[in-house]
Design an enzyme around this catalytic site. Structure first.
Site, PDB file in Angstrom:
ATOM      1  N   LYS A  44       2.010  -1.126   6.967  1.00 27.65           N
ATOM      2  CA  LYS A  44       0.927  -0.662   6.086  1.00 27.65           C
ATOM      3  C   LYS A  44      -0.172  -1.698   5.852  1.00 27.65           C
ATOM      4  O   LYS A  44      -1.305  -1.341   5.556  1.00 27.65           O
ATOM      5  CB  LYS A  44       1.504  -0.204   4.745  1.00 27.65           C
ATOM      6  N   ALA A  54       5.878  -4.853  -6.728  1.00 19.47           N
ATOM      7  CA  ALA A  54       4.461  -5.033  -6.389  1.00 19.47           C
ATOM      8  C   ALA A  54       4.274  -4.999  -4.881  1.00 19.47           C
ATOM      9  O   ALA A  54       3.369  -5.636  -4.343  1.00 19.47           O
ATOM     10  CB  ALA A  54       3.960  -6.357  -6.972  1.00 19.47           C
TER      11      ALA A  54
END
Ligand code: NAP
Length: 289
Positions: A73, A134
């Site tokens: 990603k 995160a």
């Protein structure tokens, strides 16, 4: 996929490693079939090392676009011509549209998550979220929640080598939205309990609790969960993580990551075809909780 592959069939794909367990091919091919669209969706095992070759190949053969899953990603970013504002803020892309020979990066994880919250019957706009983790999914959720009007987000993560980068991310998102964002240490139990005490929703976006690690929970003690707290885990394997079991035990309303998966896929489907995925059919066939 349509009943037959033709000379005009358009190719959409999933790139990542591993991908053989993914249900995205079934979901997209069934949706193409239901709408009579001449597209096919295939999964390819691609690592960061051969990502550029795979992307250039898809571009060369006229693919309409592709999805990216772990670990690609972020690796995809330098190969793209354009990013949507949300993808730029998140610094991660899970959907690419190929149009006029240009690669346009989107992130549908955040919109998928926010749609799953409403689908579960909850309204978190103007309210506070405690977000655990995160990584790629957490940043996409944080960006979309902030853009949609969640009033404040406390992000809890481990104090490790990615702390400074996450701190910059938090400043960037807070300065470009109306959301107050704090980065806090996941190992600071008192701060976590305090944050949860006035939050409307607790969202686990760490991989803690995901199979095969099903005996782990990202929280140290279930008593910090209160009955009014919505507890959401974006993990969908297992369907009920230890965190969700703990939340159920405390009387909290809760839901897992299955519908986030469905809705991030539905947004990608619309990016490529311009049409709505037939959600109810796909939900019934592949996403029964
Ligand atoms: P990622 O980018 O690798 O991020 C993983 C996160 O988990 C990081 O924040 C990491 O913390 C944290 N973490 C890992 N081990 C931990 C531990 N032992 N203690 C505390 N924190 C730990 O992965 P991702 O793509 O964001 O995916 C995260 C999870 O979400 C996975 O389980 C994935 O299957 C799921 N997911 C679901 C959907 C859906 O559609 N439902 C979509 C995407 C992802 P540090 O930052 O401290 O290293």
């Amino acid at each position: 996929m349509k009943d037959e592959i033709t000379g005009k069939t358009k190719l959409a794909a999933l790139l990542g490693s591993p991908v053989s367990h993914s249900i995205s091919p079934q979901m997209h091919n069934e949706a193409f079939h239901q709408l009579g669209l001449d597209y096919v969706y295939l999964a390819f095992d691609v690592t960061p090392k051969n990502l550029k070759d795979a992307v250039m190949g898809l571009k060369a053969v006229g693919s309409c676009g592709f999805n990216l899953t772990m670990p690609l990603k972020v690796h995809i970013l330098p190969l793209l011509d354009e990013l949507t504002p949300a993808a730029k803020l998140a610094g991660a892309v899970n959907t690419v549209i190929i149009k006029d020979n240009r690669l346009i990066g989107h992130t549908t994880d955040g919109t998928g998550y926010m749609r799953s919250v409403s689908d579960a019957g909850f309204d978190i706009i103007g309210k506070k979220m405690t977000l655990l983790g995160a990584g790629g999914a957490a940043t996409a959720i944080c960006v979309q929640a902030a853009l949609d009007g969640v009033s404040s987000i406390d992000i809890f993560k481990r104090k490790n080598s990615s702390w400074d980068k996450t701190e910059e991310f938090c400043h960037r998102v807070a300065s470009e939205t109306n959301c107050k964002i704090r980065l806090l240490d996941l190992n600071h139990t008192e701060l976590l309990a305090e944050s949860i005490s006035d939050s409307t929703i607790l969202t686990n976006a760490t991989s803690v609790g995901m199979a095969p690690d099903i005996a782990s929970s990202p929280i140290p003690d279930p008593s910090i969960l209160h009955r009014e707290l919505i507890v959401s885990d974006i993990i969908y394997n297992p369907k009920e993580t230890l965190l969700l079991k703990q939340a159920r035990g405390q009387g909290c309303p809760c839901f897992n990551g299955l519908y986030m998966l469905l809705y991030q896929g539905a947004s990608a489907f619309t990016c490529w075809t311009g049409q709505e995925m037939p959600i109810e059919i796909i939900k019934k066939k592949y996403f029964s909780n």
